[in-house]
Design a protein around this motif. Sequence first.
Motif, mmCIF file in Angstrom:
data_model
loop_
_atom_site.group_PDB
_atom_site.id
_atom_site.type_symbol
_atom_site.label_atom_id
_atom_site.label_comp_id
_atom_site.label_asym_id
_atom_site.label_seq_id
_atom_site.Cartn_x
_atom_site.Cartn_y
_atom_site.Cartn_z
ATOM 1 N N ALA A 299 0.664 -1.261 -0.128
ATOM 2 C CA ALA A 299 -0.079 0.190 0.136
ATOM 3 C C ALA A 299 0.857 1.195 -0.144
ATOM 4 O O ALA A 299 0.312 2.323 -0.808
ATOM 5 C CB ALA A 299 -1.069 0.043 1.474
ATOM 6 N N LEU A 300 1.880 1.387 0.709
ATOM 7 C CA LEU A 300 2.817 2.618 0.849
ATOM 8 C C LEU A 300 3.188 3.048 -0.429
ATOM 9 O O LEU A 300 3.160 4.373 -0.634
ATOM 10 C CB LEU A 300 3.967 2.479 1.946
ATOM 11 N N PRO A 301 3.525 2.471 -1.480
ATOM 12 C CA PRO A 301 4.076 2.880 -2.750
ATOM 13 C C PRO A 301 2.792 3.514 -3.490
ATOM 14 O O PRO A 301 2.898 4.610 -4.110
ATOM 15 C CB PRO A 301 4.741 1.550 -3.473
ATOM 16 N N ILE A 302 1.582 2.866 -3.200
ATOM 17 C CA ILE A 302 0.380 3.497 -3.676
ATOM 18 C C ILE A 302 0.218 4.987 -3.286
ATOM 19 O O ILE A 302 -0.222 5.837 -3.950
ATOM 20 C CB ILE A 302 -0.595 2.847 -3.790
ATOM 21 N N LEU A 303 0.411 4.965 -2.033
ATOM 22 C CA LEU A 303 0.315 6.340 -1.091
ATOM 23 C C LEU A 303 1.503 7.363 -1.281
ATOM 24 O O LEU A 303 1.644 8.248 -1.000
ATOM 25 C CB LEU A 303 0.093 5.897 0.148
ATOM 26 N N GLY A 304 2.536 6.868 -2.277
ATOM 27 C CA GLY A 304 3.583 7.824 -2.595
ATOM 28 C C GLY A 304 4.654 7.908 -1.668
ATOM 29 O O GLY A 304 5.480 8.929 -1.537
ATOM 30 N N ILE A 305 4.837 6.812 -0.667
ATOM 31 C CA ILE A 305 5.893 6.873 0.245
ATOM 32 C C ILE A 305 6.872 6.089 -0.234
ATOM 33 O O ILE A 305 6.920 5.038 -0.699
ATOM 34 C CB ILE A 305 5.341 6.179 1.575
ATOM 35 N N SER A 306 8.131 6.454 -0.131
ATOM 36 C CA SER A 306 9.542 5.863 -0.637
ATOM 37 C C SER A 306 9.752 4.640 0.032
ATOM 38 O O SER A 306 9.100 4.555 1.300
ATOM 39 C CB SER A 306 10.435 6.882 -0.457
ATOM 40 N N GLU A 307 10.536 3.683 -0.465
ATOM 41 C CA GLU A 307 11.000 2.575 0.269
ATOM 42 C C GLU A 307 11.725 2.630 1.312
ATOM 43 O O GLU A 307 11.407 1.774 2.275
ATOM 44 C CB GLU A 307 11.944 1.835 -0.613
ATOM 45 N N PHE A 308 12.354 3.851 1.612
ATOM 46 C CA PHE A 308 12.885 4.076 2.896
ATOM 47 C C PHE A 308 11.820 4.181 4.138
ATOM 48 O O PHE A 308 11.991 3.522 5.182
ATOM 49 C CB PHE A 308 13.883 5.390 2.862
ATOM 50 N N TRP A 309 10.962 4.988 3.760
ATOM 51 C CA TRP A 309 9.972 5.130 4.685
ATOM 52 C C TRP A 309 9.106 4.046 4.907
ATOM 53 O O TRP A 309 8.278 3.871 6.216
ATOM 54 C CB TRP A 309 9.143 6.322 4.356
ATOM 55 N N GLN A 310 9.024 3.118 4.241
ATOM 56 C CA GLN A 310 8.483 1.667 4.456
ATOM 57 C C GLN A 310 8.900 0.932 5.435
ATOM 58 O O GLN A 310 8.319 0.471 6.326
ATOM 59 C CB GLN A 310 8.322 1.203 3.025
#
Length: 343
Positions: A299-310
């Motif tokens: 879900a986080l990539p869909i929300l525009g959150i980078s891999e680091f923040w995942q």
Amino acid sequence: MSTAIVNPSREGAVTRGVRTLVRSRELAIVIVLTLLILFATTRRSSFLLSHDGWRDTLLAPSILLLLAVGQMVVVVTRNVDLSVGSTLGITAYATGKIFVHNPDTSVVVVFLAGIAIGAVIGVLNGVLVTFFRVPALVITLGTMYILRGVLTHEVGSDRMTAGDYPAHFEKLGTQQVLTIPVLTIIAVLVVAAVGYYLHTARGGRELYAIGSDPDAADLYGLPTARRVFGAFVLCGALAGLAGVFSAARYATAFSGTGSGIELQAVAAVVIGGVAIFGGSGTVWGAAIGAFLLVTINRALPILGISEFWQGAVVGALIIGSIVLDRLLSLRRAHQLVEARDHA
């Protein structure tokens, strides 16, 4: 005009059940998981509402689900198994080799072979931990590296590809029953079986007692070594089953298969409310934690959150879960002291 008579004891049981449900960690995780899915779906409807989105939401966590359940049984005894990722990798590659040498092998036989390979590794870990009294963290870290080294040496640059697996086995990776993936159904049945055993069987309750206070369990005469040994065997067997799942899901296996997933399994257990120091937690919590972790990664990539923040989000969830467990433990201890003083 008739008046309904309510059994006070039944009413009290219902009230206690509702109160327990509201206060449970599992409910909080389910709420977070539901909100995350809804939010991701509003940003991209295909996340859940499309056929592939619905299938992936249920199918993607199935492998981690098995690992988390096995890890939970070990963690509840105040131990940990870091070798599950390497076990998964070896089993996934062995699955491909079985089909290479005999393409007509039954899927049931392959599943049993995967479980047996994992169980043998679990026996090795269990013997070293229980009979030689070596800390599980050290033992399973060692077996993790040994197994990964053996896999790398044997496989090298070789890998199992889709052509090495028969069509009926590949189909199992995406096959559905009433829109629910078969692998997910099997994983949920495993969760239900392990959960039922832990909460109804004497052996399951003894695992919790051992994790709560190993010394007291020994003094009480519980078969501590046998129960902990069984926990490692079960964890290894489920990791082997997860390896077969991985081969069916991705139709590939190589030397790096399963690398790092052991940490995700531990994270799912901790986030699911299983105390890292043993003695408390549920299989259902570990399973929901696995669903939450996989859903976060989707879900986080869909929300525009980078891999680091995942990774940062997962780390924050782990720290928050441990802090919450500590606070709840202190609160229970304070309540026990107050009850004793009042008595």
